[in-house]
Design a protein around this motif. Sequence first.
Motif, PDB file in Angstrom:
ATOM      1  N   PHE A  81       0.811  -1.217   0.000  1.00  0.00           N
ATOM      2  CA  PHE A  81       0.000   0.000   0.000  1.00  0.00           C
ATOM      3  C   PHE A  81       0.852   1.279   0.000  1.00  0.00           C
ATOM      4  O   PHE A  81       0.460   2.280  -0.602  1.00  0.00           O
ATOM      5  CB  PHE A  81      -0.941   0.007   1.212  1.00  0.00           C
ATOM      6  N   TYR A  82       1.991   1.243   0.681  1.00  0.00           N
ATOM      7  CA  TYR A  82       2.801   2.463   0.787  1.00  0.00           C
ATOM      8  C   TYR A  82       3.520   2.787  -0.517  1.00  0.00           C
ATOM      9  O   TYR A  82       3.600   3.959  -0.914  1.00  0.00           O
ATOM     10  CB  TYR A  82       3.814   2.317   1.921  1.00  0.00           C
ATOM     11  N   TYR A  83       4.055   1.758  -1.187  1.00  0.00           N
ATOM     12  CA  TYR A  83       4.866   1.990  -2.378  1.00  0.00           C
ATOM     13  C   TYR A  83       4.125   2.758  -3.483  1.00  0.00           C
ATOM     14  O   TYR A  83       4.645   3.766  -3.982  1.00  0.00           O
ATOM     15  CB  TYR A  83       5.411   0.662  -2.920  1.00  0.00           C
ATOM     16  N   PRO A  84       2.926   2.333  -3.891  1.00  0.00           N
ATOM     17  CA  PRO A  84       2.248   3.105  -4.947  1.00  0.00           C
ATOM     18  C   PRO A  84       1.901   4.532  -4.530  1.00  0.00           C
ATOM     19  O   PRO A  84       1.898   5.446  -5.366  1.00  0.00           O
ATOM     20  CB  PRO A  84       0.979   2.289  -5.223  1.00  0.00           C
ATOM     21  N   VAL A  85       1.614   4.732  -3.239  1.00  0.00           N
ATOM     22  CA  VAL A  85       1.286   6.082  -2.763  1.00  0.00           C
ATOM     23  C   VAL A  85       2.506   6.996  -2.879  1.00  0.00           C
ATOM     24  O   VAL A  85       2.428   8.106  -3.427  1.00  0.00           O
ATOM     25  CB  VAL A  85       0.791   6.042  -1.302  1.00  0.00           C
ATOM     26  N   ILE A  86       3.650   6.548  -2.362  1.00  0.00           N
ATOM     27  CA  ILE A  86       4.847   7.391  -2.391  1.00  0.00           C
ATOM     28  C   ILE A  86       5.356   7.558  -3.816  1.00  0.00           C
ATOM     29  O   ILE A  86       5.912   8.609  -4.176  1.00  0.00           O
ATOM     30  CB  ILE A  86       5.943   6.817  -1.457  1.00  0.00           C
ATOM     31  N   LEU A  87       5.180   6.540  -4.651  1.00  0.00           N
ATOM     32  CA  LEU A  87       5.571   6.662  -6.059  1.00  0.00           C
ATOM     33  C   LEU A  87       4.737   7.743  -6.744  1.00  0.00           C
ATOM     34  O   LEU A  87       5.266   8.568  -7.500  1.00  0.00           O
ATOM     35  CB  LEU A  87       5.402   5.330  -6.783  1.00  0.00           C
ATOM     36  N   GLY A  88       3.428   7.774  -6.456  1.00  0.00           N
ATOM     37  CA  GLY A  88       2.562   8.806  -7.019  1.00  0.00           C
ATOM     38  C   GLY A  88       2.965  10.193  -6.571  1.00  0.00           C
ATOM     39  O   GLY A  88       2.943  11.144  -7.363  1.00  0.00           O
ATOM     40  N   VAL A  89       3.362  10.317  -5.293  1.00  0.00           N
ATOM     41  CA  VAL A  89       3.813  11.608  -4.768  1.00  0.00           C
ATOM     42  C   VAL A  89       5.066  12.078  -5.506  1.00  0.00           C
ATOM     43  O   VAL A  89       5.163  13.236  -5.938  1.00  0.00           O
ATOM     44  CB  VAL A  89       4.096  11.508  -3.253  1.00  0.00           C
ATOM     45  N   PHE A  90       6.025  11.166  -5.689  1.00  0.00           N
ATOM     46  CA  PHE A  90       7.268  11.527  -6.375  1.00  0.00           C
ATOM     47  C   PHE A  90       7.017  11.879  -7.842  1.00  0.00           C
ATOM     48  O   PHE A  90       7.653  12.789  -8.386  1.00  0.00           O
ATOM     49  CB  PHE A  90       8.292  10.394  -6.281  1.00  0.00           C
ATOM     50  N   GLU A  91       6.104  11.169  -8.471  1.00  0.00           N
ATOM     51  CA  GLU A  91       5.793  11.461  -9.867  1.00  0.00           C
ATOM     52  C   GLU A  91       5.199  12.860 -10.010  1.00  0.00           C
ATOM     53  O   GLU A  91       5.523  13.594 -10.958  1.00  0.00           O
ATOM     54  CB  GLU A  91       4.820  10.421 -10.427  1.00  0.00           C
ATOM     55  N   LEU A  93       5.714  15.368  -7.925  1.00  0.00           N
ATOM     56  CA  LEU A  93       6.740  16.348  -7.575  1.00  0.00           C
ATOM     57  C   LEU A  93       7.747  16.552  -8.701  1.00  0.00           C
ATOM     58  O   LEU A  93       8.180  17.679  -8.964  1.00  0.00           O
ATOM     59  CB  LEU A  93       7.473  15.909  -6.301  1.00  0.00           C
ATOM     60  N   THR A  94       8.123  15.454  -9.350  1.00  0.00           N
ATOM     61  CA  THR A  94       9.131  15.554 -10.412  1.00  0.00           C
ATOM     62  C   THR A  94       8.528  15.962 -11.744  1.00  0.00           C
ATOM     63  O   THR A  94       9.203  16.570 -12.581  1.00  0.00           O
ATOM     64  CB  THR A  94       9.860  14.206 -10.589  1.00  0.00           C
ATOM     65  N   GLY A  95       7.236  15.627 -11.969  1.00  0.00           N
ATOM     66  CA  GLY A  95       6.582  15.980 -13.227  1.00  0.00           C
ATOM     67  C   GLY A  95       7.286  15.327 -14.406  1.00  0.00           C
ATOM     68  O   GLY A  95       7.672  14.156 -14.356  1.00  0.00           O
ATOM     69  N   ASP A  96       7.497  16.084 -15.483  1.00  0.00           N
ATOM     70  CA  ASP A  96       8.191  15.562 -16.662  1.00  0.00           C
ATOM     71  C   ASP A  96       9.670  15.947 -16.675  1.00  0.00           C
ATOM     72  O   ASP A  96      10.370  15.733 -17.664  1.00  0.00           O
ATOM     73  CB  ASP A  96       7.524  16.089 -17.949  1.00  0.00           C
ATOM     74  N   GLY A  97      10.118  16.549 -15.563  1.00  0.00           N
ATOM     75  CA  GLY A  97      11.507  16.995 -15.519  1.00  0.00           C
ATOM     76  C   GLY A  97      12.476  15.821 -15.439  1.00  0.00           C
ATOM     77  O   GLY A  97      12.288  14.893 -14.654  1.00  0.00           O
ATOM     78  N   LEU A  98      13.535  15.872 -16.260  1.00  0.00           N
ATOM     79  CA  LEU A  98      14.539  14.828 -16.282  1.00  0.00           C
ATOM     80  C   LEU A  98      15.714  15.209 -15.393  1.00  0.00           C
ATOM     81  O   LEU A  98      16.230  16.328 -15.476  1.00  0.00           O
ATOM     82  CB  LEU A  98      15.042  14.593 -17.704  1.00  0.00           C
ATOM     83  N   VAL A  99      16.133  14.290 -14.545  1.00  0.00           N
ATOM     84  CA  VAL A  99      17.365  14.499 -13.791  1.00  0.00           C
ATOM     85  C   VAL A  99      18.541  14.357 -14.747  1.00  0.00           C
ATOM     86  O   VAL A  99      19.512  15.110 -14.697  1.00  0.00           O
ATOM     87  CB  VAL A  99      17.475  13.482 -12.637  1.00  0.00           C
ATOM     88  N   THR A 100      18.449  13.378 -15.640  1.00  0.00           N
ATOM     89  CA  THR A 100      19.446  13.169 -16.682  1.00  0.00           C
ATOM     90  C   THR A 100      18.775  12.483 -17.870  1.00  0.00           C
ATOM     91  O   THR A 100      17.863  11.680 -17.685  1.00  0.00           O
ATOM     92  CB  THR A 100      20.626  12.312 -16.176  1.00  0.00           C
ATOM     93  N   ASP A 101      19.238  12.813 -19.071  1.00  0.00           N
ATOM     94  CA  ASP A 101      18.722  12.128 -20.253  1.00  0.00           C
ATOM     95  C   ASP A 101      19.704  11.068 -20.749  1.00  0.00           C
ATOM     96  O   ASP A 101      19.527  10.500 -21.828  1.00  0.00           O
ATOM     97  CB  ASP A 101      18.408  13.126 -21.378  1.00  0.00           C
ATOM     98  N   ASP A 102      20.736  10.819 -19.943  1.00  0.00           N
ATOM     99  CA  ASP A 102      21.724   9.793 -20.273  1.00  0.00           C
ATOM    100  C   ASP A 102      21.268   8.457 -19.678  1.00  0.00           C
ATOM    101  O   ASP A 102      21.236   8.310 -18.449  1.00  0.00           O
ATOM    102  CB  ASP A 102      23.088  10.186 -19.703  1.00  0.00           C
ATOM    103  N   PRO A 103      20.924   7.465 -20.512  1.00  0.00           N
ATOM    104  CA  PRO A 103      20.452   6.168 -19.987  1.00  0.00           C
ATOM    105  C   PRO A 103      21.476   5.475 -19.099  1.00  0.00           C
ATOM    106  O   PRO A 103      21.098   4.768 -18.161  1.00  0.00           O
ATOM    107  CB  PRO A 103      20.178   5.346 -21.259  1.00  0.00           C
TER     108      PRO A 103
END
Length: 281
Positions: A81-91, A93-103
């Motif tokens: 139950f916790y994992y999908p909730v926190i994943l949604g929060v992070f998504e 917060l980060t939006g479509d912003g890339l930390v890096t585009d290097d795979p």
Amino acid sequence: MNVKKILAVLAGNTLYALAIALFVLPTGLITGGTTGIALVVHHQWGVPISLFVGAFNIAMFAAGAMVLGKAFAFTTVISTFYYPVILGVFERLTGDGLVTDDPMLAAIFAGLLIGAGIGLVIRAGASTGGMDIPPLILNKKWGLSVSLTLSAFDCIILLLQMIFADMEMILYGILLVLLYTIVLDKMLLIGKNQVQVKVISGKYKEINLAIQQKMDRGTTLFQVQGGYTHKESMAVLAVISGRELPKINELVMGIDPNAFMIINQVSEVRGRGFTLHKEYR
């Protein structure tokens, strides 16, 4: 399960979700686990990914509860139950912003975070659910390494995705799995690595007593024979933590500067004074 272990489960899932939100999803990396299986099933038979993941996680939860116990089932519910909730929060917060585009960078940092996250959860005696449960069952039943079986399952899942995925992303996915397997293995050994010290000296009695009294460590004496002199004597064996190595070296050299010491690292020590409480007489 105590509060400390519950916090470890929450922290592990947080790191896992952070890795997915910051590095895996934005760069389109191929992953293993339940999601990887769901992608294959969806491509081959058109089964909705969310439906497959839900059914698979329920099946794995039931298997884990039966084999690994109620406490394990409780902590797996927390992850579920916790994992999908926190994943949604992070998504969000980060939006479509890339930390890096290097795979490559994404695979490396995702591997570090996922390995640390899964390691925290497993050390707490729990699971993040899904494909993390079968390796724990195999470990309990047949003693198979958690990290190796997890790596094997993930590699098979990644190879199955070669049917429809880009070959380069498959390679990055394999790199990610190998990295988090290595980190997971190191996480599981934290606090278990010890140093084994063998001391051969004519003053073994003094050394043996000093280790027991000044370091509060148990010792074992065993008979040895010099290969050249054929002189029989006793050797002292002790297992200590790495930070105690300078102290025992100073202690032994202070008693006998000519003592012969053999030092090597061991992965895990079980028994009185380590996994069992000390007994004083």
